[in-house]
Design a protein around this motif. Structure first.
Motif, mmCIF file in Angstrom:
data_model
loop_
_atom_site.group_PDB
_atom_site.id
_atom_site.type_symbol
_atom_site.label_atom_id
_atom_site.label_comp_id
_atom_site.label_asym_id
_atom_site.label_seq_id
_atom_site.Cartn_x
_atom_site.Cartn_y
_atom_site.Cartn_z
ATOM 1 N N GLU A 149 12.374 -5.672 17.895
ATOM 2 C CA GLU A 149 11.542 -4.643 18.516
ATOM 3 C C GLU A 149 12.118 -3.366 18.781
ATOM 4 O OE1 GLU A 149 7.913 -4.471 21.943
ATOM 5 O OE2 GLU A 149 8.781 -6.324 21.446
ATOM 6 N N ASP A 181 6.064 -3.453 11.138
ATOM 7 C CA ASP A 181 4.939 -3.532 11.711
ATOM 8 C C ASP A 181 4.767 -3.077 13.311
ATOM 9 O OD1 ASP A 181 4.225 -5.148 9.304
ATOM 10 O OD2 ASP A 181 5.067 -6.954 10.233
ATOM 11 N N GLY A 182 4.242 -1.812 13.177
ATOM 12 C CA GLY A 182 4.195 -1.046 14.493
ATOM 13 C C GLY A 182 5.694 -0.945 15.165
ATOM 14 N N ARG A 228 10.581 -6.394 10.653
ATOM 15 C CA ARG A 228 10.799 -7.647 10.147
ATOM 16 C C ARG A 228 11.453 -7.502 8.991
ATOM 17 N NH1 ARG A 228 7.331 -10.534 13.270
ATOM 18 N NH2 ARG A 228 5.627 -9.317 14.069
ATOM 19 N N ARG A 282 10.583 -4.454 6.682
ATOM 20 C CA ARG A 282 9.316 -3.468 6.973
ATOM 21 C C ARG A 282 8.990 -3.363 8.384
ATOM 22 N NH1 ARG A 282 5.162 -7.541 8.042
ATOM 23 N NH2 ARG A 282 5.985 -9.656 7.517
ATOM 24 N N ALA A 310 7.148 3.001 17.173
ATOM 25 C CA ALA A 310 6.747 2.746 15.800
ATOM 26 C C ALA A 310 7.434 3.358 14.760
ATOM 27 C CB ALA A 310 5.211 2.678 15.491
ATOM 28 N N ARG A 323 10.076 2.091 11.672
ATOM 29 C CA ARG A 323 9.884 2.675 10.420
ATOM 30 C C ARG A 323 10.839 3.336 9.574
ATOM 31 N NH1 ARG A 323 4.657 4.023 11.556
ATOM 32 N NH2 ARG A 323 5.288 5.920 12.481
#
Length: 79
Positions: free
Chosen positions: A36, A17-18, A22, A15, A40, A44
């Motif tokens: 990271e 998160d910004g 994760r 998923r 975003a 995604r």
């Protein structure tokens, strides 16, 4: 770790998160990690690509002779 993870291995789900993607095991919730990305949208896009399962396309990319019955069944089901 659950018995199913011991036998079959972890089943990660991803998923975003910004900018951070994760993941964790869907079965036991233990195997976790994060990465990271520059944006975003990248996070995604990668999460969506990694969540794609081969079983979702079963019968669409099947070998011609090996899964011929499955191809025929899918063709008849579409009608």
């Amino acid at each position: 770790m659950t018995l199913s993870c011991s036998i079959f291995g972890h089943n990660p789900t991803f998923r975003a998160d910004g900018r951070i993607m994760r993941w964790r095991c869907e079965r036991c919730g233990e195997a976790q990690g994060a990465k990271e990305y520059a944006s975003a949208d990248d996070a995604r896009r990668f999460a969506k690509a990694f969540n794609k399962r081969d079983a979702d396309d079963l019968g669409k990319r099947a070998p011609l002779l090996g899964l011929l019955p499955l191809r025929l069944w899918r063709a008849l089901r579409r009608r």
